[in-house]
Design an enzyme around this catalytic site. Structure first.
Site, short mmCIF file in Angstrom:
data_model
loop_
_atom_site.label_atom_id
_atom_site.label_comp_id
_atom_site.label_asym_id
_atom_site.label_seq_id
_atom_site.Cartn_x
_atom_site.Cartn_y
_atom_site.Cartn_z
N ASP A 139 0.93 -1.29 -0.08
CA ASP A 139 -0.02 0.03 0.10
C ASP A 139 0.71 1.32 0.18
O ASP A 139 1.41 1.62 0.88
CB ASP A 139 -0.81 0.05 1.37
CG ASP A 139 -1.85 1.21 1.14
OD1 ASP A 139 -2.00 1.98 0.25
OD2 ASP A 139 -2.39 1.51 2.26
N ASP A 142 -1.60 4.64 -9.64
CA ASP A 142 -2.15 3.77 -8.40
C ASP A 142 -2.07 2.25 -9.25
O ASP A 142 -3.35 1.95 -9.78
CB ASP A 142 -3.38 4.09 -7.80
CG ASP A 142 -3.82 3.17 -6.78
OD1 ASP A 142 -2.93 2.45 -6.33
OD2 ASP A 142 -5.18 3.38 -6.28
#
Length: 446
Positions: A111, A329
């Site tokens: 993450d 992302d």
């Protein structure tokens, strides 16, 4: 603050072919004393089996994901990769860590939008007991590791975490604690512990060395929301943000690794990827600057071209501020454009192919009925970044096959609109399909 650069591979023409490599300098400038890379291979979660995945399901996955929105001359740590290259399937990327004495294995989600490594602990309330990823979950037990210790409020690492809201000291027993709440409604809370992280460093000439380093990480005592579900459960989350409590920052402060990591997602040959503590050097690599002082890894997108023609989009649409910008992302399945950019993009695609295919709307998505190959009909798309670098997308990189009607295949534009927001998100559809990869680095890039 050291400036950073987003690195992409190319030669002369500043065009990204089938691979993109990104290398990131994570934190403020400091003396780097060590010299090895620590590499962690990634594994991808595949809960779906059909290419005909409804865009609505992919958007819902991305909505939850967005709620959670983080050159070394030594060696790398290499782990086997499992997964798939198919970008139409909802995926989760995770890696395996060894922590404690004796070491135990833990699977943690990668993450880049958070800072802290945390793992479910033996006293956890709400931690999943099994996983649909076909992996064995383990709860961390501080009492079973001879090298484990609690982190007190007087510890300077705890004090540093307070500055970035990654830690607190309002609880009992002078114990450093944390509470993280995610945008999808899930959350975790617990306390900090310190223990040994184990990694095997592969040096030049295939030599290897076992290494350990003490790290501080979260011991989760409570999980809520989607974190309690078992379908894609992992043991914790591995934050790669820019604050002092990230593992890469801790290793750097000990001289064990540079403050750089490279993150690669593969789209072919079984998928998977690699995560390297350090910089991966690729021949013919080109760099475009990351926008500095941002909470995420932002690029300076300048324009979009369709079929070689630059679209008439106000450049201010792509400018970076607290409420807009372009984010890379790899955990997002699709790609998302700001309103004005999306409308111009879809209009240009439709105008180009309207004489050959039949445009249709399907559940609010712009789709097309096609009886031949999309590569023979649809134009090439180019995302043009600062420094003259361009990311070239072929039709399968921005189209998603949905179904068939009367013998004609239904292909829809995989780029989506973020209503009322100025954010552009480059997700897996645009980054992974043809075997691209992602990461970041310092401004030695040219």
């Amino acid at each position: 603050m050291v400036s950073r650069s987003f690195c992409k591979r190319r030669e002369m023409a500043a065009v990204f072919p089938a691979w993109i490599m990104v290398t990131i300098l994570v934190l403020e400038a400091s003396l780097v004393m060590g010299g090895f890379q620590a590499s962690l291979k990634l594994e991808r979660r595949i809960p779906l089996v059909s290419h005909e995945v409804e865009l609505g399901r992919l958007r819902e996955f991305d909505r939850l994901r967005h709620g959670r929105l983080l050159q070394s001359s030594g060696g790398v740590v290499d782990f086997p990769v499992r997964g798939t290259y198919d970008p139409f399937l909802v995926g989760l990327y995770y890696t395996k860590l060894q922590i404690g004495s004796p070491p135990k294995e833990y699977y943690v989600q990668i993450d880049t939008g958070s800072d802290v490594l945390w793992i479910g602990c033996n006293s956890c309330n709400g931690c999943p007991e099994s996983s649909g990823l076909q992996i064995e979950l383990n709860l961390y037990d501080p009492g079973s590791s001879s090298t484990s210790s609690l982190v007190s409020c007087s510890d300077q690492r705890c004090n540093a975490g307070v500055q970035s809201s990654d830690s607190g000291c309002s609880g009992q027993g002078n114990q450093c604690s944390y509470t993280f709440q995610y945008g999808d409604g899930s959350g975790t809370s617990g306390y900090y512990v310190a223990d040994l992280l184990h990694f095997s460093t592969i040096l030049e000439g295939s030599m290897s060395a076992n290494s350990t380093a003490p790290i501080m990480f979260g011991c989760s005592a409570l999980q809520t929301g989607d974190l309690t579900k078992s379908d894609r459960a992992v043991d914790g989350i591995f934050g790669f943000g820019q604050q002092s409590l990230s593992v890469i920052s801790q290793l750097s402060s000990q001289g064990m690794a540079p403050r750089v990591f490279s993150h690669c997602l593969r789209g072919k040959n079984g998928g998977g990827g690699i995560l390297v503590f350090g910089e991966i050097l690729e021949p013919n690599m080109v760099y475009t600057p990351l926008v500095p002082s941002q909470p995420h890894y932002n690029l300076d997108l300048r324009s979009i071209s369709v079929g070689g023609q630059v679209l008439s989009i106000d450049p201010s649409v792509f400018s970076t501020s607290s409420s807009q910008g372009t984010i890379v992302d790899s955990g997002t399945t699709l790609a998302y454009l700001a309103d004005e950019a999306y409308d111009a993009f879809v209009d240009a695609i439709t105008k180009t192919v309207s004489q050959t295919v039949r445009p249709v709307l399907s559940k609010g998505n712009q789709c097309y009925l096609i009886t031949s190959s999309v590569t023979d009909i649809f134009p090439q798309v180019s995302l043009n970044f600062a420094g003259g670098a361009s990311l070239i997308l072929n039709p399968p990189d921005y189209l998603v096959q949905q179904s068939s009607i009367g013998g004609a295949a239904v292909w829809c534009i995989g780029f989506q609109k973020i209503q009322g927001q100025g954010i552009t998100i480059l997700g897996g559809l645009s980054l992974i399909f043809v075997g691209r990869s992602c990461s970041e680095r310092q401004n030695h890039c040219l």
